[in-house]
Scaffold this active site. Structure first.
Site, short mmCIF file in Angstrom:
data_model
loop_
_atom_site.label_atom_id
_atom_site.label_comp_id
_atom_site.label_asym_id
_atom_site.label_seq_id
_atom_site.Cartn_x
_atom_site.Cartn_y
_atom_site.Cartn_z
CB THR A 80 -8.07 1.80 8.43
OG1 THR A 80 -8.09 1.94 7.00
CG2 THR A 80 -7.29 2.94 9.06
CB CYS B 150 -6.57 -1.39 3.41
SG CYS B 150 -7.49 -0.01 4.09
CD GLN C 155 -4.23 5.66 0.71
OE1 GLN C 155 -3.26 4.87 0.75
NE2 GLN C 155 -5.47 5.24 0.51
CG ASN D 238 -8.27 8.09 -0.39
OD1 ASN D 238 -7.50 7.32 0.15
ND2 ASN D 238 -9.50 8.29 0.04
CG ASN E 16 -10.70 4.71 7.49
OD1 ASN E 16 -10.84 3.99 8.47
ND2 ASN E 16 -9.83 4.43 6.53
CG ASN F 197 -1.84 1.07 1.43
OD1 ASN F 197 -2.24 1.34 2.56
ND2 ASN F 197 -2.28 1.71 0.37
CB CYS G 66 -3.86 6.38 5.99
SG CYS G 66 -3.04 5.42 4.71
N GLY G 67 -3.83 3.49 8.14
CA GLY G 67 -2.99 2.71 9.07
C GLY G 67 -1.60 2.44 8.54
CG ASN G 68 -0.82 -0.43 5.43
OD1 ASN G 68 -0.41 -1.20 6.29
ND2 ASN G 68 -1.73 -0.76 4.55
N1 API Z 1 -4.70 2.46 2.99
C1 API Z 1 -5.14 3.05 4.23
C2 API Z 1 -6.59 3.31 4.27
C3 API Z 1 -6.92 4.47 3.51
C4 API Z 1 -8.37 4.64 3.63
C5 API Z 1 -8.88 5.55 2.55
N2 API Z 1 -8.97 4.83 1.29
C6 API Z 1 -10.22 6.09 2.95
O1 API Z 1 -10.85 6.68 2.10
O2 API Z 1 -10.61 5.91 4.13
C7 API Z 1 -4.77 2.21 5.42
O3 API Z 1 -3.74 1.55 5.38
O4 API Z 1 -5.52 2.26 6.42
#
Ligand code: API
Length: 293
Positions: free
Chosen positions: A217, A215, A39, A58, A155, A6, A67-69
């Protein structure tokens, strides 16, 4: 940088504030004509005492709050810079804490508490039980996917329990579900299969992005949804296409801890007039085995 594939453009704007509008971010994020990322992460001075503030866009240019990662990646940069073994990262979804580990580049982030009430996800209707909400797509008498769990980690996430995550064309059903009216702020969509005790295979269609390798989250949301519905315990391994994340939904304070790898792919610079960019430095050295540690 990336976390299990990611990937992110991480911009250090602590000395010089950066304000890019959505279409510039989308241009930079385009994998054909731009740099390409899931992102864009802007690291800014924290107005309220965190080591830094993390702003998340995004690749479609929409700004989101979690955005956890990317939090693991920013946590690693701040920890390496400070020499401390932890960092506090302020986000619009709250103050997050990142911790180093004995494994290089592996970071644990305390993602805070999940939000589980219908109006916290948010959902368009007052569902009493967000472990399985009324939503289905496909023929009424034979829905393709139905009754997802809903969880927010800052989110929105919709999680569909399936027996085979490859049996669905997520690139087709993803956009329908992402923008389903039940999700007033759209949603990140996961297909999840509990294939062994506390082992869950997950594939994600991300809001504002599309299919991603991982992802963070969503991994947290799936682990919480599984535990809430007695499909797994409070600690589980979430197997994403890009690799596994360890998630613990801590009993003592309801916080969700996420542990996983980070990688610097390369350093670079961008001319914001022309949007021309170039690499200026290497990323993490790749170990002999060809895989980064
Ligand atoms: N890749 C991200 C999540 C992004 C979430 C984003 N796509 C949204 O609109 O909430 C993660 O590692 O958490």
């Amino acid at each position: 940088m990336n976390g299990l594939g990611n990937d992110f453009l991480v911009w250090d704007a602590r000395d010089e504030p950066l304000r890019l509008d959505a279409d510039v971010i989308a241009k930079l994020g385009d994998r054909e004509t731009g740099i390409g990322f899931d992102q864009m992460i802007t690291v800014e001075r924290s107005p309220s005492g965190g080591d830094a503030f993390m702003r998340i866009h995004n690749c479609d240019g929409t700004q989101v709050d979690a955005c956890g990662n990317a939090t693991r990646c920013v946590g690693r940069l701040l920890i390496e810079e400070s020499g401390k073994d932890f960092a506090t990262i302020e986000t619009n979804a709250g103050l997050l804490h990142a911790f180093g580990s004995k494994t290089p580049r592996t970071i644990t982030v305390d993602m805070g508490k999940p939000r589980l009430e219908w109006d916290q996800i948010p959902l368009a209707e007052e569902f009493a039980d967000t472990r399985a909400i009324e939503l289905q797509i496909g023929p009424i008498d034979e829905p393709i996917l139905h009754t997802p769990a809903a969880v927010s980690m800052g989110n929105p996430h919709g999680i569909f329990w399936v027996d085979d995550i490859e049996a669905y064309d997520l690139s087709k059903v993803g956009p329908l579900l992402e923008h389903h009216p039940v999700f007033p702020e759209s949603a990140n969509i996961s297909l999840a299969h509990v294939f062994a005790p506390n082992e869950i295979r997950v594939k994600v269609w991300e809001r504002g992005v599309g299919l991603t390798e991982a992802c963070g989250t969503a991994a947290c949301a799936v682990a919480v949804a599984a535990a809430r519905d007695s499909k797994a315990g409070r600690s589980s391994t979430i197997h994403l296409p890009g690799g596994p994340l360890q998630i613990e939904w801590r009993e003592s304070d309801d916080h969700v801890l996420m542990t996983g790898p980070t990688e610097v792919e390369f350093e670079g610079e961008i001319d914001l007039e022309t949007l021309q960019w170039s690499k200026t430095g290497p990323g993490d050295e790749v170990s002999v085995a060809g895989a980064t540690e």
